[in-house]
Design a protein around this motif. Structure first.
Motif, PDB file in Angstrom:
ATOM      1  N   VAL A  38      23.035 -32.190  28.525  1.00 32.78           N
ATOM      2  CA  VAL A  38      22.869 -32.901  27.101  1.00 32.78           C
ATOM      3  C   VAL A  38      23.441 -31.562  25.926  1.00 32.78           C
ATOM      4  O   VAL A  38      24.295 -31.607  25.189  1.00 32.78           O
ATOM      5  CB  VAL A  38      21.030 -32.813  27.608  1.00 32.78           C
ATOM      6  CG1 VAL A  38      20.994 -33.348  26.085  1.00 32.78           C
ATOM      7  CG2 VAL A  38      20.432 -33.941  28.315  1.00 32.78           C
ATOM      8  N   CYS A  39      22.991 -30.357  26.083  1.00 29.59           N
ATOM      9  CA  CYS A  39      23.015 -29.191  25.328  1.00 29.59           C
ATOM     10  C   CYS A  39      24.454 -29.581  25.279  1.00 29.59           C
ATOM     11  O   CYS A  39      25.656 -29.054  23.878  1.00 29.59           O
ATOM     12  CB  CYS A  39      22.867 -28.428  25.839  1.00 29.59           C
ATOM     13  SG  CYS A  39      20.891 -27.549  25.192  1.00 29.59           S
ATOM     14  N   ALA A  40      25.599 -29.071  26.898  1.00 27.34           N
ATOM     15  CA  ALA A  40      26.942 -28.920  26.479  1.00 27.34           C
ATOM     16  C   ALA A  40      27.532 -29.992  25.497  1.00 27.34           C
ATOM     17  O   ALA A  40      28.551 -30.265  24.705  1.00 27.34           O
ATOM     18  CB  ALA A  40      27.516 -28.630  28.042  1.00 27.34           C
ATOM     19  N   LEU A  41      26.957 -31.260  26.059  1.00 25.94           N
ATOM     20  CA  LEU A  41      27.447 -33.114  25.604  1.00 25.94           C
ATOM     21  C   LEU A  41      27.404 -33.170  23.912  1.00 25.94           C
ATOM     22  O   LEU A  41      27.991 -33.061  23.163  1.00 25.94           O
ATOM     23  CB  LEU A  41      27.447 -34.039  25.983  1.00 25.94           C
ATOM     24  CG  LEU A  41      27.401 -34.371  27.327  1.00 25.94           C
ATOM     25  CD1 LEU A  41      26.728 -35.419  27.978  1.00 25.94           C
ATOM     26  CD2 LEU A  41      28.215 -34.698  27.788  1.00 25.94           C
ATOM     27  N   THR A  42      26.369 -32.299  23.543  1.00 26.64           N
ATOM     28  CA  THR A  42      26.188 -32.432  21.803  1.00 26.64           C
ATOM     29  C   THR A  42      26.553 -31.296  21.558  1.00 26.64           C
ATOM     30  O   THR A  42      26.920 -31.365  20.048  1.00 26.64           O
ATOM     31  CB  THR A  42      23.602 -32.206  21.718  1.00 26.64           C
ATOM     32  OG1 THR A  42      23.381 -32.442  22.395  1.00 26.64           O
ATOM     33  CG2 THR A  42      24.033 -32.074  20.463  1.00 26.64           C
ATOM     34  N   SER A  43      26.767 -30.032  21.886  1.00 28.61           N
ATOM     35  CA  SER A  43      27.564 -29.415  21.299  1.00 28.61           C
ATOM     36  C   SER A  43      29.182 -29.683  21.491  1.00 28.61           C
ATOM     37  O   SER A  43      29.856 -29.544  20.161  1.00 28.61           O
ATOM     38  CB  SER A  43      27.481 -27.695  21.781  1.00 28.61           C
ATOM     39  OG  SER A  43      26.632 -27.215  21.903  1.00 28.61           O
ATOM     40  N   THR A  44      29.560 -30.015  22.270  1.00 27.53           N
ATOM     41  CA  THR A  44      31.342 -30.629  22.571  1.00 27.53           C
ATOM     42  C   THR A  44      31.442 -31.600  21.168  1.00 27.53           C
ATOM     43  O   THR A  44      32.242 -31.304  20.467  1.00 27.53           O
ATOM     44  CB  THR A  44      31.315 -30.831  23.950  1.00 27.53           C
ATOM     45  OG1 THR A  44      31.164 -29.710  24.572  1.00 27.53           O
ATOM     46  CG2 THR A  44      32.998 -31.393  23.779  1.00 27.53           C
ATOM     47  N   LEU A  45      30.289 -32.549  20.753  1.00 31.56           N
ATOM     48  CA  LEU A  45      30.274 -33.524  20.308  1.00 31.56           C
ATOM     49  C   LEU A  45      30.322 -33.050  18.266  1.00 31.56           C
ATOM     50  O   LEU A  45      31.264 -33.104  17.634  1.00 31.56           O
ATOM     51  CB  LEU A  45      29.233 -34.238  20.143  1.00 31.56           C
ATOM     52  CG  LEU A  45      29.630 -35.781  21.510  1.00 31.56           C
ATOM     53  CD1 LEU A  45      28.589 -36.744  21.810  1.00 31.56           C
ATOM     54  CD2 LEU A  45      31.075 -36.501  21.743  1.00 31.56           C
ATOM     55  N   ILE A  46      30.063 -32.160  18.711  1.00 33.55           N
ATOM     56  CA  ILE A  46      29.443 -31.935  17.486  1.00 33.55           C
ATOM     57  C   ILE A  46      30.807 -30.433  16.559  1.00 33.55           C
ATOM     58  O   ILE A  46      31.457 -31.161  15.921  1.00 33.55           O
ATOM     59  CB  ILE A  46      28.276 -30.624  17.354  1.00 33.55           C
ATOM     60  CG1 ILE A  46      27.024 -31.382  17.103  1.00 33.55           C
ATOM     61  CG2 ILE A  46      28.382 -29.353  15.561  1.00 33.55           C
ATOM     62  CD1 ILE A  46      25.746 -30.675  17.497  1.00 33.55           C
ATOM     63  N   GLY A  47      31.039 -29.888  17.963  1.00 34.88           N
ATOM     64  CA  GLY A  47      32.732 -29.617  17.831  1.00 34.88           C
ATOM     65  C   GLY A  47      33.858 -29.972  17.299  1.00 34.88           C
ATOM     66  O   GLY A  47      34.405 -30.045  16.483  1.00 34.88           O
ATOM     67  N   VAL A  48      33.838 -31.060  18.325  1.00 36.02           N
ATOM     68  CA  VAL A  48      35.252 -31.685  18.265  1.00 36.02           C
ATOM     69  C   VAL A  48      34.807 -33.035  16.559  1.00 36.02           C
ATOM     70  O   VAL A  48      35.809 -32.992  15.950  1.00 36.02           O
ATOM     71  CB  VAL A  48      35.043 -33.770  19.704  1.00 36.02           C
ATOM     72  CG1 VAL A  48      35.792 -34.100  18.855  1.00 36.02           C
ATOM     73  CG2 VAL A  48      35.110 -32.586  20.965  1.00 36.02           C
ATOM     74  N   ALA A  49      33.295 -32.825  16.580  1.00 35.66           N
ATOM     75  CA  ALA A  49      33.822 -33.814  15.357  1.00 35.66           C
ATOM     76  C   ALA A  49      34.087 -32.805  14.138  1.00 35.66           C
ATOM     77  O   ALA A  49      35.001 -33.155  13.032  1.00 35.66           O
ATOM     78  CB  ALA A  49      32.621 -34.914  14.840  1.00 35.66           C
ATOM     79  N   VAL A  50      33.709 -31.455  13.962  1.00 36.33           N
ATOM     80  CA  VAL A  50      33.972 -30.973  12.787  1.00 36.33           C
ATOM     81  C   VAL A  50      34.929 -30.210  12.878  1.00 36.33           C
ATOM     82  O   VAL A  50      35.671 -30.518  11.534  1.00 36.33           O
ATOM     83  CB  VAL A  50      33.283 -29.259  13.059  1.00 36.33           C
ATOM     84  CG1 VAL A  50      33.140 -28.245  11.704  1.00 36.33           C
ATOM     85  CG2 VAL A  50      31.577 -29.696  13.199  1.00 36.33           C
ATOM     86  N   GLY A  51      36.429 -30.285  14.226  1.00 42.23           N
ATOM     87  CA  GLY A  51      37.477 -29.584  14.078  1.00 42.23           C
ATOM     88  C   GLY A  51      38.491 -30.803  13.972  1.00 42.23           C
ATOM     89  O   GLY A  51      39.099 -30.702  13.315  1.00 42.23           O
ATOM     90  N   THR A  52      37.949 -31.236  14.268  1.00 43.27           N
ATOM     91  CA  THR A  52      38.915 -32.734  14.180  1.00 43.27           C
ATOM     92  C   THR A  52      38.654 -33.149  12.328  1.00 43.27           C
ATOM     93  O   THR A  52      40.384 -33.545  11.807  1.00 43.27           O
ATOM     94  CB  THR A  52      38.488 -34.287  14.531  1.00 43.27           C
ATOM     95  OG1 THR A  52      38.195 -33.886  15.886  1.00 43.27           O
ATOM     96  CG2 THR A  52      39.158 -35.369  14.066  1.00 43.27           C
ATOM     97  N   VAL A  53      37.933 -33.234  11.564  1.00 46.59           N
ATOM     98  CA  VAL A  53      37.205 -33.411   9.896  1.00 46.59           C
ATOM     99  C   VAL A  53      38.210 -32.931   9.612  1.00 46.59           C
ATOM    100  O   VAL A  53      38.919 -33.081   8.656  1.00 46.59           O
ATOM    101  CB  VAL A  53      36.541 -33.627   9.393  1.00 46.59           C
ATOM    102  CG1 VAL A  53      35.485 -33.505   8.124  1.00 46.59           C
ATOM    103  CG2 VAL A  53      35.810 -35.085  11.094  1.00 46.59           C
ATOM    104  N   ALA A  54      37.895 -31.142   9.447  1.00 42.73           N
ATOM    105  CA  ALA A  54      38.623 -30.144   9.401  1.00 42.73           C
ATOM    106  C   ALA A  54      40.294 -30.594   9.290  1.00 42.73           C
ATOM    107  O   ALA A  54      40.715 -29.966   8.445  1.00 42.73           O
ATOM    108  CB  ALA A  54      38.237 -28.908   9.440  1.00 42.73           C
ATOM    109  N   ALA A  55      40.644 -30.838  10.671  1.00 45.08           N
ATOM    110  CA  ALA A  55      42.085 -30.584  10.482  1.00 45.08           C
ATOM    111  C   ALA A  55      42.681 -31.632   9.527  1.00 45.08           C
ATOM    112  O   ALA A  55      44.056 -31.876   9.068  1.00 45.08           O
ATOM    113  CB  ALA A  55      43.123 -30.721  11.900  1.00 45.08           C
ATOM    114  N   VAL A  56      42.014 -32.991   9.792  1.00 47.95           N
ATOM    115  CA  VAL A  56      42.936 -34.073   9.735  1.00 47.95           C
ATOM    116  C   VAL A  56      42.678 -33.992   7.971  1.00 47.95           C
ATOM    117  O   VAL A  56      43.367 -34.601   7.206  1.00 47.95           O
ATOM    118  CB  VAL A  56      42.468 -35.586  10.015  1.00 47.95           C
ATOM    119  CG1 VAL A  56      42.233 -36.858   9.114  1.00 47.95           C
ATOM    120  CG2 VAL A  56      42.381 -35.243  11.363  1.00 47.95           C
TER     121      VAL A  56
END
Length: 284
Positions: free
Chosen positions: A87-105
């Protein structure tokens, strides 16, 4: 670009080390999933007459200070720790993907602000911040998950942003914008799929870290309650038992923790090496 991927794909074979990691992980998961189901009574059955028994054919891992079978308790502890870590790994990854994607786009000021927030979070000592969060809600499963998930996303965000920036600069993305695509369309149709391989690897890489952090918090008495089995709580209980000769109460939970973490880490390393050349081929 496509030809490079097609020619590289046939040469990607599963490494021998990865097969060993997969086999060990299958055994670990089967042990953690099946043993508590086959002997549910042993999890809570107290038999003081059988307390602190050394490993024997009747109790393969010995018994704890309440006479409970450690073979079953360790299996339950592994199952709880693995579920929390997932659960922790999935949550961390979702947060990281969201932040990285928004920042790049989005780019510009949004990119700068999100990356500074990422750097600030990454600069904080993870374990210390986790202790602070859990200290306000001792014994809370939600607090444990939050303390781990909220401290491990920056690395994922940076990796995803790197892949996303590369994807954002490609001609088909410019064509999509010219055709009327929005930032949201580009993010979900192009950027997120491009970073999917790295995201899966990130989940696997975060699992050992999450297991160690949960175990550390519980070992320090800030995680789950002592009556709830996890690898951390079993190690916490074993501190006093080792001093009076109960070495098995420490040896078997510690061995389960180390074997599980190394098996997942080995699988993650193989997956990372497998994804990296593919990502390079996509870029070229």
């Amino acid at each position: 670009m496509t030809d490079a991927l097609l020619t590289a794909a046939p040469r990607r074979r599963t490494e021998p080390g990865a097969w060993w990691a997969i086999i060990v992980l299958i055994v670990v998961l089967a042990y953690a999933a099946l043993v508590p189901l086959l002997a549910p009574a042993a999890l809570h059955e107290v038999d003081l007459a059988a307390a602190r028994e050394a490993p024997s054919p009747s109790h393969l891992f010995g018994t704890d200070n309440s006479g409970r079978d450690l073979f079953v308790r360790v299996a339950e502890g592994m199952r709880v720790s693995l579920l929390i870590a997932l659960v922790c790994a999935l949550t961390s990854t979702l947060i990281g993907v969201a932040v990285g994607t928004v920042a790049a786009v989005a780019g510009g000021v949004v990119d700068g602000a999100l990356m500074r927030a990422t750097d600030a979070t990454n600069a904080l000592p993870h374990l210390l911040l986790g202790i602070v969060i859990v200290a306000f809600f001792p014994g809370s499963l939600t607090a444990i998950i939050a303390s781990i998930a909220l401290t491990h996303w920056p690395q994922v965000a940076r990796i995803v942003r790197s892949v996303a920036v590369t994807t954002r600069r490609m001609e088909f993305v410019d064509a999509a914008y010219l055709a009327g695509a929005t930032h949201r369309d580009v993010a979900f149709r192009h950027v997120v799929p491009a970073a999917s391989g790295q995201s899966v690897v990130a989940v696997v890489l975060l699992l050992p870290h999450a297991i160690w952090h949960e175990s550390t918090l519980s070992f320090l008495g800030l995680g789950l309650a002592p009556d709830r089995a996890s690898l951390g709580t079993l190690l916490q209980i074993s501190r006093g038992e080792v001093m009076i000769g109960g070495w098995w109460t420490l040896a078997f939970p510690a061995a389960a923790l180390v074997v599980t973490a190394f098996a997942i880490a080995g699988l993650a390393g193989a997956a990372q090496r497998r994804v990296a050349p593919i990502a390079e081929g996509r870029v070229t």
